[in-house]
Design an enzyme around this catalytic site. Structure first.
Site, PDB file in Angstrom:
ATOM      1  N   VAL A  70       0.856  -1.192   0.000  1.00 59.07           N
ATOM      2  CA  VAL A  70       0.000   0.000   0.000  1.00 59.07           C
ATOM      3  C   VAL A  70       0.887   1.236   0.000  1.00 59.07           C
ATOM      4  O   VAL A  70       1.781   1.364   0.839  1.00 59.07           O
ATOM      5  CB  VAL A  70      -0.922   0.023   1.245  1.00 59.07           C
ATOM      6  N   ALA A 115       4.429   4.119   2.955  1.00 67.50           N
ATOM      7  CA  ALA A 115       3.995   2.875   2.307  1.00 67.50           C
ATOM      8  C   ALA A 115       4.195   1.727   3.282  1.00 67.50           C
ATOM      9  O   ALA A 115       4.851   1.887   4.315  1.00 67.50           O
ATOM     10  CB  ALA A 115       4.792   2.643   1.028  1.00 67.50           C
ATOM     11  N   LYS A 116       3.640   0.592   2.982  1.00 68.03           N
ATOM     12  CA  LYS A 116       3.861  -0.606   3.801  1.00 68.03           C
ATOM     13  C   LYS A 116       3.445  -1.815   2.986  1.00 68.03           C
ATOM     14  O   LYS A 116       2.600  -1.717   2.098  1.00 68.03           O
ATOM     15  CB  LYS A 116       3.026  -0.547   5.088  1.00 68.03           C
ATOM     16  N   GLY A 117       4.025  -2.958   3.334  1.00 71.30           N
ATOM     17  CA  GLY A 117       3.648  -4.193   2.649  1.00 71.30           C
ATOM     18  C   GLY A 117       3.532  -5.329   3.628  1.00 71.30           C
ATOM     19  O   GLY A 117       3.957  -5.228   4.780  1.00 71.30           O
ATOM     20  N   ASP A 156      10.251  -5.406   8.715  1.00 71.65           N
ATOM     21  CA  ASP A 156       9.258  -5.193   9.775  1.00 71.65           C
ATOM     22  C   ASP A 156       9.123  -6.546  10.482  1.00 71.65           C
ATOM     23  O   ASP A 156      10.059  -7.357  10.441  1.00 71.65           O
ATOM     24  CB  ASP A 156       7.932  -4.678   9.179  1.00 71.65           C
TER      25      ASP A 156
END
Ligand code: NAD
Length: 427
Positions: A70, A115-117, A156
């Site tokens: 995202v 952003a992050k996934g 993460d």
């Protein structure tokens, strides 16, 4: 035959981290002046990519996993944020984590959007070879939106420098040239930065001491309780113990241990490395009831695991004077209100754990210039950026009579929305 779960993003969802984030934005909106006109942009991720990640298991069966990336906002620069491998990953979670990255990057003024996934998988159930195949397939699927000037992933929960090396290699193979700057948190030998691995925990430690001093506590005599003994919690535990503080309780995914006289942190870290958990450590009492962790008598309580841990159920029982958010989104808005009413200071995630992305920024700059800095230089610059950002947020909170979270959101959201306004809407 592998049993396949229904797609989680089509199932009805309980209140999730994205709902908490929206409430935080509602709380900051009255403080944004004329920029409030643009606030809707913070409530809508710019781009969401959901991918299917199929792999062949070692036994020849086929498994499919849900993958996400995202990009919440890119007004101030490329997307930036970690990749999480966890069985409870949901769209709501990745959206919230990406949005908190937007606010965090702006709050500490690094030139990134958010952003992050994530992949919805329990990586402990995969072999190393399966983990590598899954990482590479996921990277290939999101290859179309990531890149050193577009969106830069990082580690993460349950991802590490090996996973970053595979991601960098896969992206580079697809592009036809080695692109070290596509991810941060890489091994040093592949363009990683000194100090990155421990940067988040170091930042948590630095700001924990800073918050202690500002509230009249002696940093060298702090009693600290930490949830999560991973990259963030483990490093923070080591640095606090080295500075003379005592670590009185630790909770991880398996167990809760407690020792009011102080846990031997190096021995505990060695035990956790060997056994994969703090369970079975003999230098502390084990608490069978996990909920009791939140009631431990301490000065500094550091959630450093997952979001939505401090809720209206346990916020009234917390005995710490300061909650220092190593994790992203560990405190719900309802719990924030209870803690505030009880006079417990919350140092919010978007400042407290910003050390990781700050040194990721240093790593990315070093990769672009192919010139690498000393660890001292990195730690000094990290400390300065975090203490300056914390000082500014502290002062704003006092001036506006708001919580540190709202103050940090005012600083971050103002920078994002000013950029949005200056850029204007295309076309
Ligand atoms: P990690 O995978 O290294 O460690 C996670 C830790 O949390 C482990 O000790 C695990 O046992 C524990 N844990 C997992 N589920 C738990 C549960 N239900 N109850 C108690 N403990 C549990 O992950 P990390 O990188 O240390 O990330 C932890 C938090 O910090 C996350 O919220 C992450 O988004 C945030 N964060 C990480 C970084 C980074 O640089 N790694 C940067 C900023 C924020």
């Amino acid at each position: 035959m592998t049993h396949h779960q229904p797609l989680s993003y089509l199932q009805p969802q309980p209140r999730g981290p994205w709902d908490d984030y929206l409430e935080q934005i509602d709380r900051v909106t009255p403080h944004l002046g004329s920029l409030a006109r643009w606030v809707e942009t913070l409530k809508r991720p710019k781009r969401i990519l959901i991918v299917d990640v199929p792999i062949e298991r070692d036994d020849g069966s086929i498994a499919h996993f849900e993958g996400y990336r995202v990009q919440h906002n890119t007004s101030r620069g490329p997307g930036k944020g970690g990749v999480r491998f966890h069985q409870d990953v949901t769209l709501s979670e990745v959206m919230a984590l990406s949005a908190w990255m937007t606010v965090k990057n702006a709050a500490v003024n690094v030139p990134y959007g958010g952003a992050k996934g994530g992949i919805r998988v329990d990586p402990k159930q995969l072999s190393q070879a399966e983990l590598q195949r899954m990482t590479r397939r996921y990277t290939s699927e999101i290859n179309i939106i990531i890149g050193p000037t577009k969106d830069i992933p990082a580690p993460d929960v349950n991802t590490n420098e090996q996973v970053m090396a595979w991601m960098m290699d896969t992206y580079s193979m697809n592009e036809g040239s080695t692109a070290t700057g596509v991810v941060t948190g890489k091994p040093i030998s592949l363009g990683g930065s000194l100090g990155r691995q421990e940067a988040t925990g170091r930042g948590v430690f630095v700001l924990g001491c800073e918050a202690a001093v500002r509230t009249g506590l002696d940093p060298a005599r702090l009693r600290v309780a930490i949830q999560g003994l991973g990259n963030v919690g483990g490093v923070a535990a080591r640095l606090f113990a080295q500075s003379g503080a005592i670590v009185v309780a630790i909770q991880d995914h398996e167990a809760t241990i407690c020792n009011p006289a102080g846990i031997d942190v190096p021995a505990l870290l060695a035990h956790a490395r060997r056994h994969g958990s703090v369970a079975g450590f003999t230098g502390a009492e084990s608490l069978a009831n996990r909920a009791e962790f939140w009631e431990v008598d301490c000065d500094l309580l550091i959630p450093a695991a997952l979001e939505q841990q401090i809720t209206e159920v346990n916020a009234g029982k917390i005995r710490a004077s300061i909650v220092l958010e190593g994790a992203n989104g560990p405190t719900t808005p309802a719990a924030d209100d209870i803690l505030a009413a009880r006079g417990i200071l919350v140092v919010p995630d978007v400042i407290a754990n910003a050390g990781g992305v700050t040194v990721s920024y240093f790593e990315w700059v070093q990769d672009f210039s192919s010139f690498f800095w000393s660890e001292d230089e990195i730690n000094q610059r990290l400390t300065r950026i975090l203490t300056d950002a914390f000082g500014a947020v502290w002062q704003l909170a006092a001036e506006r009579k708001v919580s540190l979270r709202t103050a940090a959101f005012i600083v971050g959201c103002t920078r994002v929305l000013q950029a949005r306004e200056m850029r204007g809407l295309y076309p």
